[in-house]
Write an enzyme that holds these catalytic residues in place. Structure first.
Site, mmCIF file in Angstrom:
data_model
loop_
_atom_site.group_PDB
_atom_site.id
_atom_site.type_symbol
_atom_site.label_atom_id
_atom_site.label_comp_id
_atom_site.label_asym_id
_atom_site.label_seq_id
_atom_site.Cartn_x
_atom_site.Cartn_y
_atom_site.Cartn_z
ATOM 1 C CB CYS A 1 -0.993 -0.016 1.160
ATOM 2 S SG CYS A 1 -0.262 0.140 2.795
ATOM 3 C CB CYS B 1 -3.015 1.609 -1.886
ATOM 4 S SG CYS B 1 -2.848 3.358 -2.238
ATOM 5 C CB CYS C 1 3.450 -1.924 -7.321
ATOM 6 S SG CYS C 1 4.109 -3.415 -6.544
#
Length: 241
Positions: free
Chosen positions: A116, A190, A197
């Site tokens: 997240c 998230c 990411c």
């Protein structure tokens, strides 16, 4: 002879487009444009069938925390399981829950990373809950794209009350500290973290859960933990395969 009407779940799920949409959403939350690409149908048709699934309570939608004009769609797997059980029971009482069974376990450990933004609430909660639910066959880690200095006090409370675990000494971890490591499954919790990411090895499976940040005050930490706990229960059979 009385006319037999199929159960609502079957009438909703049996349509080819709706079944493909449900199959796409069974693992990861997705946006409309992503669903359009996966099912290969025009956006207006996809939106129409999504509306029917939402009206039937099988799919829910949440506003993206990255772009409020966009939404993530989520398949309510517990309601699907209930619909399947009821549909089987409508055909024959012996079919109620006939598909239920223990989840298989893989021969070796599975590595999972939860991501997240701050690594202070959602991802550490998911880390602890998955570790407890899976036992020893899952190696789980969490990290954040912009980690906070400390874990959120309410996240610590939830984990103490639910798991009897005190993470007061744990500090949020930056994604960069995991560079070079490989994970079998990477779960982003998230919408913002999903976009930044990085990859963690060839063949790593990416899953997205669009979960609101409880620290923002729109949802409680307990409700967030409930949501994560439900999703982890559905994740375990996927990890086993």
């Amino acid at each position: 002879m009385d006319r037999v009407v199929p159960p609502d779940f079957l009438r909703l799920a049996a349509h080819p487009v709706r079944w493909r949409l449900m199959s796409a959403l069974a693992v990861s939350d997705l946006r409309v444009r992503e669903l359009v690409g996966q099912v290969g149908e025009p956006q207006n048709l996809v939106s129409y069938h999504l509306r029917l699934l939402r009206d039937g309570g099988l799919v829910t939608a949440t506003r993206s925390s990255l772009d409020g004009r966009d939404s993530y769609y989520h398949l309510e797997l517990d309601r699907c399981a209930d619909g399947l059980a009821r549909s089987g029971g409508a055909l024959h009482p012996a079919l109620v829950g006939a598909s239920a069974g223990a989840s298989p376990q893989p021969a070796g450990p599975v590595t999972v990373l939860f991501v997240c933004t701050g690594n202070s609430a959602r991802s550490p909660i998911a880390e602890v809950l998955l570790r407890g639910a899976a036992g020893g066959w899952v190696e789980v880690t969490s990290a954040g794209s912009h980690p906070k200095p400390t874990l959120h006090p309410q996240a610590l409370r939830v984990l103490r009350e639910r798991c009897g675990i005190d993470l007061g000494a744990q500090r949020p971890r930056h994604l960069e500290s995991l560079a070079g490591r490989r994970f079998d499954v990477v779960v982003t919790l998230c919408d913002k973290a999903r976009e930044v990411c990085p990859e963690f090895g060839d063949g790593s499976r990416r899953i997205h859960w669009s979960i609101a940040d409880p620290a923002a005050g729109r949802v409680t930490f307990d409700r967030t933990a409930d949501d994560i706990e439900t999703r982890i229960r559905h994740l375990l059979p996927i990890l086993a395969t």
